[in-house]
Structures are given as C-alpha cells and as structure tokens.
Design a protein around this motif. Structure first.
Motif, mmCIF file in Angstrom:
data_model
loop_
_atom_site.group_PDB
_atom_site.id
_atom_site.type_symbol
_atom_site.label_atom_id
_atom_site.label_comp_id
_atom_site.label_asym_id
_atom_site.label_seq_id
_atom_site.Cartn_x
_atom_site.Cartn_y
_atom_site.Cartn_z
ATOM 1 N N TRP A 252 0.520 4.707 -14.056
ATOM 2 C CA TRP A 252 -0.572 4.058 -13.321
ATOM 3 C C TRP A 252 -0.026 3.356 -12.078
ATOM 4 C CZ3 TRP A 252 -4.787 0.854 -16.372
ATOM 5 C CH2 TRP A 252 -5.916 0.703 -15.565
ATOM 6 N N CYS A 253 1.081 2.629 -12.246
ATOM 7 C CA CYS A 253 1.706 1.943 -11.099
ATOM 8 C C CYS A 253 2.217 2.966 -10.084
ATOM 9 C CB CYS A 253 2.864 1.065 -11.575
ATOM 10 S SG CYS A 253 2.345 -0.412 -12.467
ATOM 11 N N GLY A 254 2.778 4.061 -10.576
ATOM 12 C CA GLY A 254 3.279 5.092 -9.678
ATOM 13 C C GLY A 254 2.184 5.690 -8.822
ATOM 14 N N ASP A 255 0.972 5.833 -9.415
ATOM 15 C CA ASP A 255 -0.159 6.363 -8.646
ATOM 16 C C ASP A 255 -0.544 5.456 -7.485
ATOM 17 O OD1 ASP A 255 -0.245 8.500 -10.354
ATOM 18 O OD2 ASP A 255 -1.848 7.684 -11.619
ATOM 19 N N HIS A 256 -0.283 4.149 -7.637
ATOM 20 C CA HIS A 256 -0.666 3.171 -6.587
ATOM 21 C C HIS A 256 0.575 2.557 -5.928
ATOM 22 C CE1 HIS A 256 -4.924 3.173 -7.719
ATOM 23 N NE2 HIS A 256 -4.529 3.181 -8.991
ATOM 24 N N ALA A 257 1.722 3.236 -6.064
ATOM 25 C CA ALA A 257 2.983 2.652 -5.584
ATOM 26 C C ALA A 257 2.932 2.301 -4.101
ATOM 27 C CB ALA A 257 4.141 3.609 -5.865
ATOM 28 N N GLN A 258 2.458 3.208 -3.254
ATOM 29 C CA GLN A 258 2.455 2.958 -1.813
ATOM 30 C C GLN A 258 1.573 1.770 -1.466
ATOM 31 O OE1 GLN A 258 4.510 4.322 0.396
ATOM 32 N NE2 GLN A 258 5.387 5.400 -1.369
ATOM 33 N N GLU A 259 0.422 1.663 -2.126
ATOM 34 C CA GLU A 259 -0.483 0.523 -1.864
ATOM 35 C C GLU A 259 0.178 -0.794 -2.256
ATOM 36 O OE1 GLU A 259 -4.606 1.236 -3.397
ATOM 37 O OE2 GLU A 259 -3.644 3.056 -4.154
#
Length: 782
Positions: A252-259
């Motif tokens: 889940w964190c990886g999906d939003h890593a850039q943000e």
C-alpha cells in the motif's frame, strides 16, 4: 563562491540553522543550504520567511513527527517489505501532514506560499489509520492489525499456559525428587526439566541436552511435547499473519511512495522555513527590507557568530553611490569582522534568513568573492602574497556587475610601494567592472586614493588613544590611523627605538598622520553631536505624539459632550412641545380669564426652563481678576509658542535665552518665544507647631469633660467618643468621664476597646459605685 563561504565561516551558520530544525529532513537541508543567486527566488524565500514570522505567534503543529523514510518507500515501490518501525514512521508522518495542512488552511490569507508548499503533502487517511491500528512506534505489530492475528495470538497464549502448567507439574509434584533443580528452562525453544542422569528412563520424553558434567539431562516430558507442538503451530500462524500484514501495508505504501516522498520533502522545507524564524527570534534578528540592486544598509548590526552581549553594533551603507569602502585602522580593531559581517549578511539574506540587526535594507547581489585571512599553502607552494593574488585573479576574471568583493589587507605580503600600487589598480579595475568592493588596508596611499576616487569612501574602526585599545566602533567617512608606534610603545618597545622610527617619517607623512588623527577626533565629536541630536529629536517626537494624543482625547470628549447636549436639547424640546400642546388644549376647553392666566403662567414657566438650559449650555467664563503682568522668573509656567506646548522655567533669564523644562526634556528657548501663563506657586506658610496658650485656654473653658453615649448605637458611639477625646486632648484635659450605661455591656465594650487602642490614653477604669459604677468609665489622659 565556495571559497568565499569557507573564509566567511558560513558552515557555522548552517549548523546554527540545523540546530533549530525539528526533523531530520530539514536538518539535512539546513546543513547543505547555499545562497541563491536568482533574484526572484531570493525574494520568494524571503516572503516565505515573512509568512512564517507572522505565524510564529500562533499555535502550529510540530513537524517533529516527520521521518526520513524516503529510502524505505522507494524500495517498497519495487516490492520490498518494509520494516514495521518504518511503517510506523510513515503513519506518523501522514498524521503530521494532515495536522499541518489543516492548521495552515485556517490561515489561508496570511500564508499563501506555505500553503502552496503544503499542497504536496498527500491526504491518505485510510492508509494512515490502517498503519496506526496495525503497528506502534516501537515497531510491534498490534493484535488489532487483523482478526486472524488476534486469533493466532489467543491460541498461542492458551498453548503457552498449557505448556507451563504441565512442566510445572514435574517441578512440584511426585517427580520433584527425580530432578536436580526445580527451575525449568528451555533448549532449542522447547520447555525442559533438569533430570538427574541416574533417573534416566523414569520420566518418558525427549532429551534435548545435558550438562557439562553429564550429571543432568534436559528432558522434555512426553505430555509437554504435545503441548509444545501446539505452541509451535500457534507461533507459526502468528508469524505468517504478521508477515502478511506487513506485506499488505508495504505494498500500500509502495503504491503511494512518490506522493509520500513529495510530502516528506515539503514537510522538511516548511520546517526549514520555520527554523529560520526560530533562529532569528532567538538571536534578535530582523526581517530584511528590500533595497535597490547590489546595495546594503545596516543599522546596529552585529556579526552573527559573535556573542550579542559583547558585540559592538555596526552601522554602514554600501552600494549605489558608495561603490567602494576602504577600511583602515589598527590591527585587531574590527576591520575583518566588519567585512565578514557584510559577507555573511548577504549569504544569509540569499538563503532566506533573518539578519541580526535593528534594521537591514538589502538588495540582490549576483556574486560573493572574498579574499580574507592568510592564504599561504605549503602543499600548493603558495606564499601569503601568491595565495591572495590567486583569489583576486579569480575575482577579476569572473566578476559580474553588482558582485560583492571583500579584500582583507589589499596588496599586503609584498613590497609596500608595489603592494599599494597594485591594490589601487585592482580596486580601480573592480570598480570599472561594476563590482561593489569592501577592502581593508594600512597603506596611506590607499587612504588618499579612497578620498579622491569618485564612488569610494574611507571608513575606519575607532581607536582609543588614551587606553591604546580598539573600541571596535565602525565609522563611515573617516580614514583611520594604524597607531603602530603607539601600540609598539604600549607593549614595551623602548622610547629611543620609537623616536628613531618617528624620525624615519617624512614631513608630509607626519602631516598626513596628524591630519588623520584630527579627523578621527572630529568624527567622534560629530558622532556625539549627532547622537545628542537624535536623542532630542526622539524626545520631541514623543512630546509631539503625546500632544496629538491629548488633542484627540479632547476632541473626542468635546464630541461626546456635544452629542449629550444635543440629546438633552432634543428631550427638552419634546417636553416643551408636549407641555405647550397640553396648555393650548386646556385653554381651548376653558377659555375664561382664569384659564388664560393659567396658560400664560405655564408658558412663562416653559420659557424659564428654556432660558435656564440655555444658560447652562453656555461656556463658563473664567472669573475676571485684576490684570497683572506675570514676570518671567524661575518656576514660571510658560507657553512655548513655536512648539505649541507648555513648560516651566528652570532658571531666571540671563540674556535673550532661558532653559525650559518641557515634560522630561530640557531645552533652551529664546525669550521672544515664551508667554508667561502662571506665576510660580508661593510656598505654603509653615504650620504652627504649638497652639497659643489663649486658644488652649479657650478650648479648656468651653469643653465638657463628660460625654454621654447611651443614646448612640455601637458605631456612632465610637465616632462620638473619638471626637470627644480629640477635643479633650486639645483642651488640655487630664481625665474624662464616659457615661455608657450598664445594659448588656455593648457600649462599655466599645468604649474600652477604643481606649485601649488610643495612643493618648494613659489608663482607664470603671467608676466607683457612688459615681456610676459599671455604667461609667473614668479615663486618664497622658
């Protein structure tokens, strides 16, 4: 520029800024921050600092809970599972994002720039909540992470209890004597009992280990083995579920890593901006005011690395008309510190920082060049002179219009004549390139150059010739003497050596030295005069502001009175109209002579009321007194016509001027500007210390020596008794009789309490039975 920042010790400014950051991202940014050489960006950074300064008085959320987990997030984006502690830090950072954004949006109108930066902070409440209920800040995965994990841990707990209960049955039951100890232990993660070797086979189970002596074996009993297997299964289930939860959250964190990484950078940037303000407030800094291109004006500034308690304030202006500033004066007098102060102010300003001064007006400078200190290098085979020339050559070849160049001891390290000529040529070339130059020197030729060269100004650091110590005070417009011979004499060089040195000066050189010393004295006198003038100007401004405030109050009061009078007049007119209408109505109903007389009388009464009101509304005229001219003498209250205020004469006039006290300010005024408005107050006559014998005798004859209190209440009785005692003492009485009656004893108690407290009563007692007994008290007066 790198060299300039090194010799200016800018790294210490970076460290001070880092110490005022709340999170690691901001600290890293502070330690690597460098001056910006783009004018629009500098203005933007300063505007952000001003926004933070304006918000500093409000309660804003701390940015301490933002963590540097960008590396872990990048790996999570590639499919790697994160550490539970790293996940917890991500959740905490997301929580801080939400609080900071919410707080800034509440002040949207006053922080548009900071809000724009905070827009990069993502709002991920579902992810943040999921992390916070799954992992704590110690990196422990909580039971609330999933129902399956809670069930696995419940089974594990039951299995642990079963194992412990079965193993303890061996240490406290019938097998106790077979054991070498009652303390259980673990081997290879299994619970075992310490069985004596000679009792092998008496308890069925699995041997996991033995002692070094071989006398004890560590046995897992057969019934404990089954319970232990259940425990291992529960632990495996728990581990599998923990790994599943971590993998899910990591993905889940990886999906939003850039943000999230962008949000971390924004949080670090905002923290760095607020750190500028925290550092500025702590060290007494001001927000710099914008100025023209490549100009700086400092008022009461100090070097940012010096202790503010001992630093001597620095005031100067550089750039614009003053394109070059040449500082002269004794060694260790503050020349280098002054140059470093200007260089650091420029670097700090172009990092968006506040500056340690009362007022700083500063424009944009496209470059900083500095040649300060000993540039000798054995590794590079550079002498002091060669090192200086290398730096100056780089500046000459790379200078841009408006670039700041700081030259310490220009032309030093070689033959004085050649050095002075070279320094003069370098300064002239830098000026022609449009540079802003600040240089120091001991060469007399350069002092003359700065006096004659348009765009250059001499400056100096003050030296106290009495104490032979520098005062560190910076003076614009005056060259300074090096005072080398005076300092040499102070440190013990023999007089004949000093004399021989003085003889080595030519007449013109001696004349120039004396001229410079006279200029220094004149500068001190002018500075003191200016300081006094500034003080008087400040006092006059305070006086003017006070007068304006009083006039405003008077005008406000006048308007209030006028409004109140208008309201009273309106009410009076309303009442008169009503009364008049009623009078005419009665006259209509009763048109007889009696009715007409009555109406006429009522109208006269109304007229009297109106005249009385009119009289009350007229300004009260001051009672006329005999016209008598008031003399101008000490203590006379006067009107100062040119200042339009009042004052008091401090002395009798002698000549055409006199000293006047206006508020707290003493000022000398011409007599023609003064109008006497009130004579000095006459001293009050001294009070008589003793009364005349006739007055005492008269009092004694008229006064009564007895007072009756029976018809008074308790409070009134006390007042009457005090009045009576005052008259008795004044009349010279030696004793008095106080009739208070018997009753319930209230008045007697009041009487006795007052007599005990009275300083003039010697003693008192109840009267004899024949004189009134308990209803009368006899008091003796001192």
């Amino acid at each position: 520029m790198v060299h300039a920042l090194k010799v200016l010790e800018f790294s210490r400014i970076q460290e001070m800024l880092a110490d005022h950051c709340e999170n690691e991202l901001a600290r890293s940014a502070a330690l690597s921050c460098l001056p910006i050489f783009d004018e629009a960006e500098v203005q933007h950074e300063q505007s952000l600092t001003r926004e933070a300064f304006d918000l500093a008085g409000h309660e804003l959320p701390s940015l301490r809970g933002v963590y540097q987990v960008d590396g872990a997030l990048k790996l999570a984006a590639k499919g790697r599972a994160m550490d539970p502690g790293e996940l917890a830090k991500v959740g905490q950072s997301l929580y801080v994002f939400e609080r900071v954004r919410s707080s800034l949006l509440e002040r949207e109108s006053s922080a548009p720039g900071l809000i724009e930066i905070s827009d990069a902070m993502p709002e991920l409440p579902d992810l943040r909540n999921r992390i916070q209920i799954s992992v704590d800040m110690d990196g422990f995965v909580l039971d609330s992470a999933s129902p399956a994990l809670a069930e696995a841990r419940s089974k594990k707990l039951r299995a642990e209890k079963l194992v412990l209960s079965r193993i303890q049955a061996y240490t406290s039951g019938r097998f106790r004597d077979l054991l070498s100890d009652t303390v259980t232990t673990q081997r290879n993660g299994r619970h075992v009992v310490p069985l004596k070797a000679e009792n092998r086979g008496k308890i069925r189970g699995i041997v996991h280990d033995s002692s070094a002596s071989g006398q004890t074996i560590f046995l897992e009993p057969e019934d404990v083995v089954a319970a232990g297997n259940q425990l291992r299964e529960a632990e495996a289930a728990e581990k599998a579920e923990v790994e599943r939860v971590i993998a899910e959250l990591s993905a889940w964190c990886g999906d939003h890593a850039q943000e999230i990484i962008a949000g971390l950078e924004a949080a670090g940037r905002i923290d760095l901006i607020f750190a500028r303000v925290r550092l500025g407030r702590e060290t007494g800094c001001c927000l710099p005011e914008p100025a023209d291109f490549a100009t700086i004006e400092i008022r009461d500034g100090r070097h940012p690395l010096l202790d503010p308690k001992i630093a001597v304030p620095l005031s100067l202006n550089l750039g614009g008309e003053v394109q070059g500033l040449l500082i002269t004066g004794p060694n260790t007098g503050g020349k280098t510190v002054s140059m470093k102060t200007v260089g650091l102010y420029l670097a700090m300003h172009q990092c968006g920082m506040m500056l340690p001064a009362k007022v700083v007006k500063i424009g944009f400078f496209p470059q900083i060049w500095a040649d300060i200190g000993d540039e000798q290098s054995l590794q590079q085979s550079l002498s002091t002179f060669s090192g200086h020339i290398k730096n100056i050559s780089a500046a000459l070849n790379g200078i841009e219009r408006g670039g700041l160049v700081l030259l310490d001891e220009a032309g030093a390290g070689t033959d004085p004549t050649e050095g002075a000529a070279l320094a003069r040529a370098i300064l002239t070339e830098l000026q022609s390139c449009g540079a802003v130059v600040m240089a120091s020197s001991h060469y007399g030729e350069l002092k003359v150059f700065a006096s004659n060269q348009p765009g250059f100004v001499n400056a100096s650091v003050e030296f106290d010739v009495k104490s032979l110590q520098p005062t560190y005070k910076f003076q614009m417009g005056t060259p300074g003497s090096s005072h080398a011979l005076k300092i040499a004499k102070r440190y013990g060089i023999p007089d004949h050596v000093i004399g021989a040195a003085e003889e080595g000066f030519s007449q013109s050189e001696q004349d120039i030295a004396r001229m410079i010393e006279k200029l220094e004295v004149a500068q001190k006198q002018a500075t003191r005069a200016q300081s006094r003038a500034d003080q008087l100007s400040s006092e006059l401004e305070e006086l003017r502001a006070d007068m304006e405030e009083k006039l405003e109050k008077a005008e406000s009061e006048r308007l209030k009175i006028r409004k109140r009078a208008s309201e009273e007049l309106d009410e009076l007119l309303r009442q008169i109209r009503i009364e008049t209408a009623e009078t005419f109505e009665e006259l209509r109903k009763n048109p007889t002579q009696q009715g007409r007389d009555k109406a006429r009388q009522r109208l006269k009464d109304l007229q009297s009321v109106g005249e009385s009101f009119s009289k009350d509304m007229r300004p009260k005229e001051k009672p006329k007194s005999e016209s008598k001219e008031i003399p101008l003498i000490k203590g006379t209250k006067v009107r100062v016509l040119n200042l339009k205020t009042d004052g008091v004469l401090l002395e009798d006039p002698r000549g055409k001027k006199v000293m006047v006290l206006i508020g707290k300010m003493r000022t000398e005024q011409p007599l023609k500007n003064l109008l006497a408005i009130e004579a000095p107050a006459k001293p009050e006559p001294k009070k008589a210390t003793r009364q005349s014998a006739g007055l005492v005798r008269d009092k004694a004859q008229k006064m009564s020596r007895e007072v009756h209190l029976r018809h008074f209440g308790a409070e009134d009785a006390a007042d009457e008794l005090e009045r009576f005692l005052d008259e008795a003492i004044l009349g010279g009485a030696t004793s008095v009789r106080i009739v208070h009656g018997k009753g319930e004893g209230v008045l007697r108690n009041v009487t006795h309490d007052l007599l005990r407290r009275h300083k003039s009563i010697k003693s008192f007692q109840l009267a004899d039975a024949e004189q009134g007994g308990h209803g009368v008290t006899i008091a003796l007066i001192k």
